[in-house]
Design a protein around this motif. Structure first.
Motif, PDB file in Angstrom:
ATOM      1  N   UNK A   1       0.834  -1.203   0.000  1.00  0.00           N
ATOM      2  CA  UNK A   1       0.000   0.000   0.000  1.00  0.00           C
ATOM      3  C   UNK A   1       0.866   1.250   0.000  1.00  0.00           C
ATOM      4  N   UNK A   2       1.908   1.262   0.825  1.00  0.00           N
ATOM      5  CA  UNK A   2       2.761   2.444   0.906  1.00  0.00           C
ATOM      6  C   UNK A   2       3.598   2.615  -0.368  1.00  0.00           C
ATOM      7  N   UNK A   3       4.010   1.507  -0.969  1.00  0.00           N
ATOM      8  CA  UNK A   3       4.741   1.591  -2.233  1.00  0.00           C
ATOM      9  C   UNK A   3       3.855   2.155  -3.340  1.00  0.00           C
ATOM     10  N   UNK A   4       2.572   1.773  -3.337  1.00  0.00           N
ATOM     11  CA  UNK A   4       1.644   2.289  -4.353  1.00  0.00           C
ATOM     12  C   UNK A   4       1.455   3.792  -4.228  1.00  0.00           C
ATOM     13  N   UNK A   5       1.631   4.316  -3.019  1.00  0.00           N
ATOM     14  CA  UNK A   5       1.553   5.759  -2.784  1.00  0.00           C
ATOM     15  C   UNK A   5       2.925   6.418  -2.892  1.00  0.00           C
ATOM     16  N   UNK A   6       3.889   5.704  -3.466  1.00  0.00           N
ATOM     17  CA  UNK A   6       5.258   6.200  -3.669  1.00  0.00           C
ATOM     18  C   UNK A   6       5.916   6.605  -2.352  1.00  0.00           C
ATOM     19  N   UNK A   7       5.550   5.905  -1.277  1.00  0.00           N
ATOM     20  CA  UNK A   7       6.126   6.117   0.054  1.00  0.00           C
ATOM     21  C   UNK A   7       5.897   7.536   0.571  1.00  0.00           C
ATOM     22  N   UNK A   8       4.824   8.166   0.087  1.00  0.00           N
ATOM     23  CA  UNK A   8       4.485   9.518   0.532  1.00  0.00           C
ATOM     24  C   UNK A   8       3.424   9.540   1.618  1.00  0.00           C
ATOM     25  N   UNK A   9       2.742   8.408   1.822  1.00  0.00           N
ATOM     26  CA  UNK A   9       1.599   8.357   2.729  1.00  0.00           C
ATOM     27  C   UNK A   9       1.707   7.119   3.602  1.00  0.00           C
TER      28      UNK A   9
END
Length: 468
Positions: free
Chosen positions: A308-316
Motif C-alpha cells: 500500500x505504501x509503495x503504491x503511494x510512492x512512500x508519501x503516505x
C-alpha cells in the motif's frame, strides 16, 4: 517517510521501413517530456547512433547497461511502428514491468504519406509480448502533452515501486504468532518460493535484550520520549513512556540489523510480562517513519502494508486495522479499529498514549483517524493461491470507541463481508488515505497475484488505466 525514486530504462523503438528521422525526432521529444515531468531514466543513446531499439544485436549491451544502472522498469515508446520481436526479447530478459506507448500520428501529408504508424506497431508488439509470456502495461496512444500521458507515466512509476518492494521484502518476525491466532499463520517456505518474500524470525528475548541495551545508551530513547510529549498527550507513567520509546528504538535497530522493510510482532502476551507495556504506541512511532509494523505476527498483513505504501510512492503512511463491527445506523458502514498502532499523522485529533480496550497494560494510542477517501486492501492466501483484496471507502461519523479507529462506508458491505468470511482473508486489513486501487490492480499482473476488487468495479478500474 522518504519518497520513492524510480529509474526507468528508456528504450524507444523504430522499424526500418518507416521514417527513421521522424523516429529520432520523437525519441528526443519523449525524452524531453520525461525530463519535464522529473522522471529519472537511462537511455540507449550510446548503444547506436540513433539511440533507438531496432537491431537484435543491441539487446545484449542494452541489457547490460540497464542492469548495471539498476533500472526498475522498461519504457518502450514506439517512435514509429517499432520492432516488436526485439522489444519482446529485451523485455523477457529484463524481467521488469514494461510500459508500451506510442505517440498519435499526424495526418498524412498532401501525398498521402504516413511517417510512423506508431499505433499499428503497438498492436503487433502487444501480440508478441503475449507470445513471449511477458506481462506489460499499456498507456493509450496519445500525444505527449495530453493529460493521459503524465497520468500514465506517474501510475507506471508507482506500479514499478510496488513490484520492486514486493520482490525485495524482508519482514522482521518478532516471536511466533499468538497461540490463539490461527488465522495469522503463514507458509514461510511458500512465500519465499513464490515471491521471494523473506522472514527474519527472532525470539522475544532478543527484542527485550535490545530494549535493555538502548535504555542504557539513553540518548535516542530520550529523543523519542520528547517526540511523544510534543506530539501526543501522554497519560502513562514516566518509566512506562521510557519503555515505549525503548521498544521503538529497539525494533528499528533490529529491522536495520536484519535488513527488513517491515515488522510483524507478537504484541501479546509475552511482551507484557517482559516490559509491562503494550507495543501499540511504539508500533505507531515506527509506522510514522515509514517502517510498517503490524500486530499479532500477521506476516500477510505486513506484506499488505508495504504494498500500500509503495503504491503511494512512500508519501503516505498506512494503518493496520481490524474489521470489527457494523455501524449502528449505516447499513454499509463498518468500524476499523485497533489498539493503537496507527501513525499519528493519520489522526484528526491529538492522539494520546493510554490504556487499550481489552488489556490492563499501558502503551496504547487513542485517536479517531482523519475522514476522507481511503483505499483498503489485504494480501492473503491459503492452499497455495494468493490474492489481493482491494477497494475504496470513505470515513464517516460514528460513535466514539477506544483505540485508533475510523468508521467507514463502502459501496456494498454485504458483498465485502462475504469476501472476508469466504476468504482467503481474515479480520485484518490495511488502509491508506489515498486512492491506490488502480496501481495495485495493475501491479498484480507482475506479482502473479490475483486482484480481488470488492467494489465490483473492475471495468471502471480498467477504463481508468486505459486513460478514459
Amino acid at each position: 517517510m522518504a519518497k520513492a525514486t524510480i529509474k526507468l530504462g528508456y528504450a524507444p523503438t523504430r522499424r526500418s521501413i518507416f521514417s527513421a528521422p521522424d523516429a529520432i525526432k520523437y525519441r528526443g521529444l519523449t525524452r524531453d517530456r520525461l525530463q519535464e515531468l522529473g522522471v529519472e531514466f537511462v537511455d540507449i543513446d550510446d548503444i547506436n547512433p540513433e539511440g533507438l531499439l531496432y537491431d537484435d544485436r543491441d539487446v545484449a549491451p542494452i541489457l547490460k547497461k540497464f542492469r548495471e544502472a539498476g533500472v526498475d522498469g522498461l519504457f518502450v515508446p514506439h517512435c514509429n511502428f517499432g520492432t516488436e520481436y526485439v522489444v519482446a526479447r529485451l523485455a523477457r530478459e529484463l524481467k521488469l514491468p514494461v510500459l508500451l506507448w506510442g505517440p498519435r500520428d499526424e495526418r498524412p501529408d498532401e501525398n498521402g504519406v504516413r511517417l510512423r504508424d506508431s499505433q499499428c506497431g503497438l498492436f503487433a508488439t502487444g501480440k508478441v509480448l503475449r507470445r513471449f509470456q511477458v506481462p506489460f502495461t499499456y498507456m493509450t496512444n496519445c500525444r505527449l502533452t495530453d493529460p493521459e500521458f503524465e497520468r500514465g507515466i506517474r501510475d507506471f512509476l508507482a506500479v514499478c515501486n510496488v513490484v520492486r518492494v514486493f520482490r525485495h521484502t524482508r519482514i522482521l518476525q518478532i516471536a511466533p504468532r499468538p497461540f490463539d491466532f490461527w488465522s495469522t499463520m503463514c507458509n514461510e517456505g511458500e512465500l519465499l518460493e513464490k515471491f521471494n518474500i523473506q522472514l527474519s524470525p527472532i525470539p522475544m528475548p532478543e527484542l527485550t535484550g535490545m530494549v535493555k541495551k538502548v535504555k542504557e545508551e539513553e540518548t535516542e530513547v530520550r529523543q523519542v520520549m520528547d517526540y511523544c510529549r510534543e506530539n501526543m498527550e501522554v497519560k502513562i507513567k514516566e518509566e512506562e513512556l521510557e519503555n515505549v520509546a525503548a521498544l521503538k528504538v529497539a525494533m528499528k535497530r533490529l529491522a536495520e540489523q536484519y535488513g527488513c522493510n517491515a515488522v510483524a510482532i507478537q504484541c501479546w502476551n509475552a511482551l507484557q510480562g517482559e516490559l509491562g507495556i503494550m507495543p501499540c504506541a511504539a508500533n505507531s512511532l515506527m509506522n510514522e517513519e515509514g517502517i510498517p509494523v503490524v500486530c499479532e505476527t500477521d506476516i500477510h498483513g505486513a506484506v499488505t502494508a508495504v504494498l500500500a505504501e509503495a503504491a503511494a510512492m512512500n508519501n503516505t503512511p498506512s494503518f493496520f486495522a481490524d474489521w470489527t463491527v457494523r455501524h449502528p445506523d449505516n447499513e454499509n458502514g463498518e468500524l476499523l479499529q485497533h489498539c493503537g498502532p496507527w501513525p499519528i499523522s493519520c489522526a484528526r485529533e491529538k492522539p494520546c498514549i493510554g490504556y487499550p480496550l481489552a488489556f490492563d497494560h499501558p502503551g496504547a494510542v487513542e485517536a479517531e483517524a482523519k475522514h476522507g477517501e481511503v483505499t483498503l486492501c489485504r494480501f492473503d492466501g491459503d492452499n497455495g493461491e494468493y490474492s489481493l483484496l482491494l477497494g475504496k471507502a470513505k470515513g464517516i461519523d460514528g460513535p466514539y470507541t477506544k483505540g485508533t479507529y475510523l468508521w467507514i462506508e463502502v459501496e456494498n458491505w454485504k458483498r465485502l463481508e462475504a469476501k472476508l468470511v469466504e476468504g482467503p482473508y481474515i479480520h485484518h486489513c490495511v488502509g491508506i488515505h489515498k486512492d491506490v486501487v488502480p496501481v495495485l490492480y495493475e501491479a498484480c499482473k507482475y506479482m502473479k497475484v490475483k486482484p480481488d476488487l470488492y467494489d465490483g468495479n473492475e471495468e471502471a478500474v480498467k477504463a481508468y488505466l486505459r486513460g478514459e
